[in-house]
Motif scaffolding. Structure first.
Motif, mmCIF file in Angstrom:
data_model
loop_
_atom_site.group_PDB
_atom_site.id
_atom_site.type_symbol
_atom_site.label_atom_id
_atom_site.label_comp_id
_atom_site.label_asym_id
_atom_site.label_seq_id
_atom_site.Cartn_x
_atom_site.Cartn_y
_atom_site.Cartn_z
ATOM 1 N N GLU A 14 0.918 -0.991 -0.192
ATOM 2 C CA GLU A 14 0.046 -0.124 -0.120
ATOM 3 C C GLU A 14 0.332 0.561 -0.087
ATOM 4 O O GLU A 14 2.032 1.546 1.451
ATOM 5 C CB GLU A 14 -1.044 -0.006 1.029
ATOM 6 C CG GLU A 14 -1.882 -1.290 1.344
ATOM 7 C CD GLU A 14 -2.811 -1.015 0.106
ATOM 8 O OE1 GLU A 14 -3.286 -0.127 -0.856
ATOM 9 O OE2 GLU A 14 -2.829 -2.274 -0.907
ATOM 10 N N LEU A 15 0.605 2.148 -0.750
ATOM 11 C CA LEU A 15 1.999 3.616 -1.370
ATOM 12 C C LEU A 15 0.536 4.533 -0.975
ATOM 13 O O LEU A 15 -0.340 4.242 -1.639
ATOM 14 C CB LEU A 15 2.259 3.287 -3.187
ATOM 15 C CG LEU A 15 2.832 2.500 -3.173
ATOM 16 C CD1 LEU A 15 3.673 2.453 -4.481
ATOM 17 C CD2 LEU A 15 4.522 1.552 -2.602
ATOM 18 N N ASP A 16 1.634 5.667 -0.567
ATOM 19 C CA ASP A 16 0.903 6.823 -0.154
ATOM 20 C C ASP A 16 0.814 7.613 -1.606
ATOM 21 O O ASP A 16 -0.260 8.259 -1.945
ATOM 22 C CB ASP A 16 1.916 7.597 0.654
ATOM 23 C CG ASP A 16 1.384 7.087 2.214
ATOM 24 O OD1 ASP A 16 1.033 6.249 2.383
ATOM 25 O OD2 ASP A 16 2.802 7.378 3.144
ATOM 26 N N ALA A 17 0.976 7.468 -2.505
ATOM 27 C CA ALA A 17 1.521 7.650 -3.823
ATOM 28 C C ALA A 17 0.243 7.710 -4.679
ATOM 29 O O ALA A 17 -0.428 6.297 -4.868
ATOM 30 C CB ALA A 17 2.377 7.664 -4.351
ATOM 31 N N ALA A 18 -0.073 8.915 -5.192
ATOM 32 C CA ALA A 18 -1.343 8.464 -6.742
ATOM 33 C C ALA A 18 -1.079 7.232 -7.448
ATOM 34 O O ALA A 18 -0.131 7.307 -7.992
ATOM 35 C CB ALA A 18 -1.744 9.792 -6.669
ATOM 36 N N THR A 93 -1.824 3.543 -3.388
ATOM 37 C CA THR A 93 -2.243 2.931 -4.542
ATOM 38 C C THR A 93 -1.828 1.852 -3.966
ATOM 39 O O THR A 93 -1.091 1.714 -2.734
ATOM 40 C CB THR A 93 -1.027 3.597 -5.495
ATOM 41 O OG1 THR A 93 -1.359 4.559 -6.496
ATOM 42 C CG2 THR A 93 -0.847 2.503 -6.513
ATOM 43 N N THR A 94 -2.676 0.847 -4.239
ATOM 44 C CA THR A 94 -2.519 -0.338 -4.386
ATOM 45 C C THR A 94 -1.682 -1.546 -4.798
ATOM 46 O O THR A 94 -1.559 -0.682 -6.272
ATOM 47 C CB THR A 94 -3.628 -1.799 -3.846
ATOM 48 O OG1 THR A 94 -4.187 -1.177 -2.913
ATOM 49 C CG2 THR A 94 -3.085 -3.067 -3.789
ATOM 50 N N PHE A 95 -0.427 -1.598 -4.545
ATOM 51 C CA PHE A 95 0.589 -2.025 -6.025
ATOM 52 C C PHE A 95 1.609 -3.383 -6.076
ATOM 53 O O PHE A 95 1.690 -3.470 -4.256
ATOM 54 C CB PHE A 95 1.714 -0.813 -5.857
ATOM 55 C CG PHE A 95 3.340 -1.308 -6.688
ATOM 56 C CD1 PHE A 95 3.143 -0.886 -7.739
ATOM 57 C CD2 PHE A 95 4.600 -1.345 -5.506
ATOM 58 C CE1 PHE A 95 4.484 -0.850 -8.685
ATOM 59 C CE2 PHE A 95 5.855 -1.308 -7.046
ATOM 60 C CZ PHE A 95 5.683 -1.295 -7.929
#
Length: 118
Positions: A14-18, A93-95
């Motif tokens: 899970e990323l903080d970036a859009a 973003t889920t990456f």
């Protein structure tokens, strides 16, 4: 989360970036060359834009803002890395990364490229 099989590694973050920012990091050559490089030593930092000749990265496919697939040849091993991008409920973003061994030479250390993705 990490899941490993004999010839693949699956990672989810899970990323903080859009999602649009993550997409650019995966598809803009200048950004890709900064972080998707062959690992050097444990504490060594690769020189900017310095891919070794035995390390080849090729784009297989790209589905805008959702998925990117690369073929990676590292010495005698060839693998496919799939990056999946999706918006999560918090603006980030889920990456997901799936690194699969595609082919190996008979006497090569085929697990090395898989370990590099972990």
């Amino acid at each position: 989360m990490t899941r490993k099989t004999d010839a693949s590694i699956n990672l989810t973050y899970e990323l903080d970036a859009a999602p649009s920012k993550v997409w650019r990091a995966l598809t803009v050559p200048e950004y890709v060359s900064r972080w998707l490089k062959r690992p050097t030593g444990k504490n060594e930092v690769p020189e900017e834009n310095a891919l070794e000749s035995s390390f080849e990265l090729r784009l297989i496919s790209a589905d805008p803002d959702t998925r990117v697939r690369y073929s990676i040849k590292d010495n005698d091993a060839v693998s496919v890395v799939t990056f999946q991008i999706g918006a999560n409920g918090s603006g980030g973003t889920t990456f997901s990364i799936v690194h699969e061994l595609a082919m190996r030479a008979a006497n090569s250390n085929w697990q090395q490229p898989l370990r590099a993705a972990a």
